[in-house]
Design a protein around this motif. Structure first.
Motif, PDB file in Angstrom:
ATOM      1  N   GLY A   1     -13.194  11.394  37.045  1.00 34.36           N
ATOM      2  CA  GLY A   1     -12.754  12.446  37.954  1.00 34.36           C
ATOM      3  C   GLY A   1     -13.836  12.960  38.885  1.00 34.36           C
ATOM      4  O   GLY A   1     -13.627  13.948  39.591  1.00 34.36           O
ATOM      5  N   VAL A   2     -15.000  12.318  38.898  1.00 32.79           N
ATOM      6  CA  VAL A   2     -16.097  12.740  39.766  1.00 32.79           C
ATOM      7  C   VAL A   2     -16.352  11.633  40.780  1.00 32.79           C
ATOM      8  O   VAL A   2     -16.510  10.467  40.412  1.00 32.79           O
ATOM      9  CB  VAL A   2     -17.383  12.996  38.936  1.00 32.79           C
ATOM     10  CG1 VAL A   2     -18.519  13.426  39.834  1.00 32.79           C
ATOM     11  CG2 VAL A   2     -17.129  14.035  37.872  1.00 32.79           C
ATOM     12  N   ASP A   3     -16.379  12.000  42.066  1.00 34.44           N
ATOM     13  CA  ASP A   3     -16.660  11.016  43.113  1.00 34.44           C
ATOM     14  C   ASP A   3     -18.159  10.812  43.231  1.00 34.44           C
ATOM     15  O   ASP A   3     -18.897  11.741  43.578  1.00 34.44           O
ATOM     16  CB  ASP A   3     -16.088  11.481  44.457  1.00 34.44           C
ATOM     17  CG  ASP A   3     -14.577  11.446  44.460  1.00 34.44           C
ATOM     18  OD1 ASP A   3     -14.004  10.560  43.795  1.00 34.44           O
ATOM     19  OD2 ASP A   3     -13.965  12.298  45.127  1.00 34.44           O
ATOM     20  N   LEU A   4     -18.593   9.599  42.935  1.00 29.19           N
ATOM     21  CA  LEU A   4     -20.005   9.241  43.008  1.00 29.19           C
ATOM     22  C   LEU A   4     -20.217   8.243  44.130  1.00 29.19           C
ATOM     23  O   LEU A   4     -19.273   7.642  44.634  1.00 29.19           O
ATOM     24  CB  LEU A   4     -20.462   8.624  41.680  1.00 29.19           C
ATOM     25  CG  LEU A   4     -20.222   9.441  40.416  1.00 29.19           C
ATOM     26  CD1 LEU A   4     -20.649   8.660  39.191  1.00 29.19           C
ATOM     27  CD2 LEU A   4     -20.953  10.759  40.496  1.00 29.19           C
ATOM     28  N   VAL A   5     -21.470   8.046  44.498  1.00 32.27           N
ATOM     29  CA  VAL A   5     -21.805   7.054  45.513  1.00 32.27           C
ATOM     30  C   VAL A   5     -22.626   5.953  44.845  1.00 32.27           C
ATOM     31  O   VAL A   5     -23.451   6.216  43.974  1.00 32.27           O
ATOM     32  CB  VAL A   5     -22.573   7.694  46.698  1.00 32.27           C
ATOM     33  CG1 VAL A   5     -23.909   8.251  46.282  1.00 32.27           C
ATOM     34  CG2 VAL A   5     -22.757   6.701  47.811  1.00 32.27           C
TER      35      VAL A   5
END
Length: 128
Positions: free
Chosen positions: A51-55
Motif C-alpha cells: 500500500g506504499v508507493d515506492l520508486v
C-alpha cells in the motif's frame, strides 16, 4: 506511527534510486574517452509495496545515438581512412544529470531526516 514508517520507506527508496542514477552517471563520465562506449541511462518506476508507493530504478538502457567519429590514423582501432568510433557521452549532459541527481538525493535525505525527527519528537511526547 505507520505514516512515519511509510514516509521513511518512500524516501529510502528514492535515495536508493538516485544513488543508482549517480552510479551510472559516474560510469558514463569515467568512460567518456573509451572507444565504442555507449552512454547508459536509467529510468524510474513506481512500485506499490504493502500500500506504499515506492520508486525503483528500471532497466538500464544504452543510448543508441551515433558514436562520434574520431580521426587519428595512429590509433590501433583506426580503419583504413584513419577514423575510429569514440563514445556518445556528452560531459555537459552528464554533469547536469549528476547535479540533478545530487539535488534530488539531498532533498530526499532532508525528508528522511525530517520524518525521523518527527518520529523521535512524537516518542518524547508519548513518554511524558
Amino acid at each position: 506511527m505507520s505514516d512515519f514508517s511509510d514516509s521513511l520507506k518512500v524516501t529510502a527508496s528514492a535515495l536508493r534510486a538516485q544513488a543508482a542514477r549517480l552510479r551510472h552517471v559516474s560510469e558514463n563520465i569515467s568512460n567518456a574517452d573509451t572507444p565504442g562506449y555507449r552512454r547508459k541511462t536509467v529510468s524510474f518506476e513506481a512500485v506499490n509495496e504493502d500500500g506504499v508507493d515506492l520508486v525503483r530504478t528500471g532497466r538500464v538502457k544504452l543510448d543508441r545515438s551515433a558514436l562520434s567519429q574520431i580521426y587519428d590514423p595512429s590509433h590501433p582501432l583506426a580503419d583504413a581512412s584513419g577514423h575510429y568510433q569514440g563514445s556518445n557521452v556528452d560531459l555537459m549532459i552528464e554533469i547536469a544529470d549528476a547535479r540533478e541527481a545530487q539535488r534530488s538525493y539531498e532533498a530526499n535525505l532532508k525528508m528522511f531526516d525530517q520524518a525521523r525527527q518527527m518520529s523521535s519528537s512524537l516518542m518524547e511526547l508519548l513518554r511524558k
